[in-house]
Write a protein that holds these residues in place. Structure first.
Motif: not given
Length: 391
Positions: A106, A110, A132, A150
């Motif tokens: 992730g 990102r 992500s 997120q």
């Protein structure tokens, strides 16, 4: 920290584009008191470290870390395309580990999304933010705070793209999910983003004023003790509605800005209007397509104890940086206001440093499926400040 700076930096640039940086350089001060960006590693060193890691088939977590370090150094050196290629290759090698390493994959995605944004690939950046989120969801409980955060980033990507309804819907989803999970702080982040979005738009589009007031009332009506800082910060957002135009509410903010804080908290940032620069630069106006490689500059400044900004200094730039748009940046910086600091009036204040990049997004040309660089630029702002305690 309440993401008020995110809201204000959105409003400070013509595209409403702002995001946290993928990297943070170290800083030092020379004999004249100027902040200098110091890259901790040479690009060649991190390149060799990554190559050696891949050659010995190091564990995926180590390889992701090495890839991020190399891309960080490339970014700081101003080589945006190569930084993105490094992250894209790392993605290809490591996506299959997202269930075992949801956080690491992730993080990789990102960072890739952020680099796509500064390379003008806004659509791909938004999709990568969603990727992500999917990586985190594949290996973490649905109530994990990192998933909520997120998902907020996905909403931010929609907001930067001007898709305000989509952004609002994402923020609302996070607010509801966080409330159900008992994560009051994240609920506050989501509600504050909604209010920040509409109070940024309303001075320019009066039809959104009532929606902006409604979003602020939603914060005011919360009762959780942990949301008290958000209720307090909403006062500054309300100031943005006290008048018209891009500088609406500046006097109101100054009058409301009394509480002192230990860290720099941005409460007012004027817009950086590139229209005048484009009109004064005939080559920019006549250009059919924008530049593929962004111009960039690292600008240092000091936040004084009273919240004003001074000692603005351009410490490093790309070789082709245009003085016209840089003047707009430094002029806008000089008008910023932060909350007063818990420091004596004689204290020099806090040093900050930000990377400014002028970006031409890749867009679909009218009447065709061909994609090319837009002729209309926007500025991406990335905070490079190393906060105390960061390594």
């Amino acid at each position: 920290m309440i993401p008020f700076a995110f809201v204000l930096l959105q409003a400070a640039v013509s595209s409403q584009a702002a995001a946290p940086p993928p990297v943070a350089p170290a800083q030092s001060v020379d004999g004249e008191g100027k902040t200098i960006v110091v890259v901790g590693r040479r690009v060649e060193d991190s390149a060799r470290a990554l190559a050696a890691c891949i050659a010995r088939q190091c564990p995926p977590k180590e390889e992701i870390d090495a890839s991020l370090a190399y891309a960080e150094d490339q970014f700081l050196a101003g080589d945006y395309p190569e930084a993105q290629r490094t992250l894209a290759k790392a993605r290809g090698r490591n996506m299959r580990y997202k269930r075992e390493l949801p956080v690491e994959v992730g993080d990789l995605l990102r960072a890739s999304g952020r680099m796509l944004a500064v390379n003008g690939q806004r659509d791909a950046a938004r999709i990568t933010a969603i990727d992500s989120l999917d990586a985190l969801k594949s290996g973490l409980p649905s109530t994990d705070r990192r998933i909520f955060i997120q998902r907020l980033a996905v909403g931010d990507a929609f907001a930067k793209d001007g898709r305000f309804i989509a952004a609002r819907d994402v923020y609302n989803k996070v607010a509801n999910q966080a409330a159900a999970a008992g994560d009051v702080r994240v609920k506050g982040y989501a509600l504050f983003r909604i209010a920040g979005l509409y109070t940024s738009i309303a001075p320019l589009v009066p039809a959104y004023r009532q929606t902006a007031f409604d979003s602020l009332r939603r914060i005011d009506e919360t009762t959780e003790p942990d949301l008290a800082p958000f209720r307090d910060a909403a006062k500054f957002l309300r100031c943005r509605l006290q008048g018209t135009g891009v500088n609406a509410g500046r006097d109101c903010i100054a009058a409301t800005n009394t509480d002192r804080v230990s860290k720099a908290e941005l409460i007012y940032a004027p817009p950086i209007d590139l229209n005048n620069w484009r009109q004064e630069n005939p080559s920019t106006v006549a250009r059919l397509h924008g530049e593929a490689t962004p111009q960039w500059a690292d600008v240092a400044f000091r936040v004084a104890p009273d919240g004003t900004v001074h000692d603005i200094d351009t410490v490093r730039t790309s070789t082709d940086v245009d003085a016209g748009w840089m003047k707009l940046v430094t002029d806008a910086l000089g008008e910023r206001r932060y909350r007063p600091l818990e420091r004596a009036p004689s204290d020099p204040g806090l040093r900050r440093i930000e990377r400014y990049s002028i970006v031409y997004d890749v867009v679909s040309m009218k009447g065709t499926r061909i994609r090319a660089r837009s002729s209309v630029p926007h500025i991406e702002i990335l905070d490079l400040t190393v906060e105390p305690g960061m390594s």
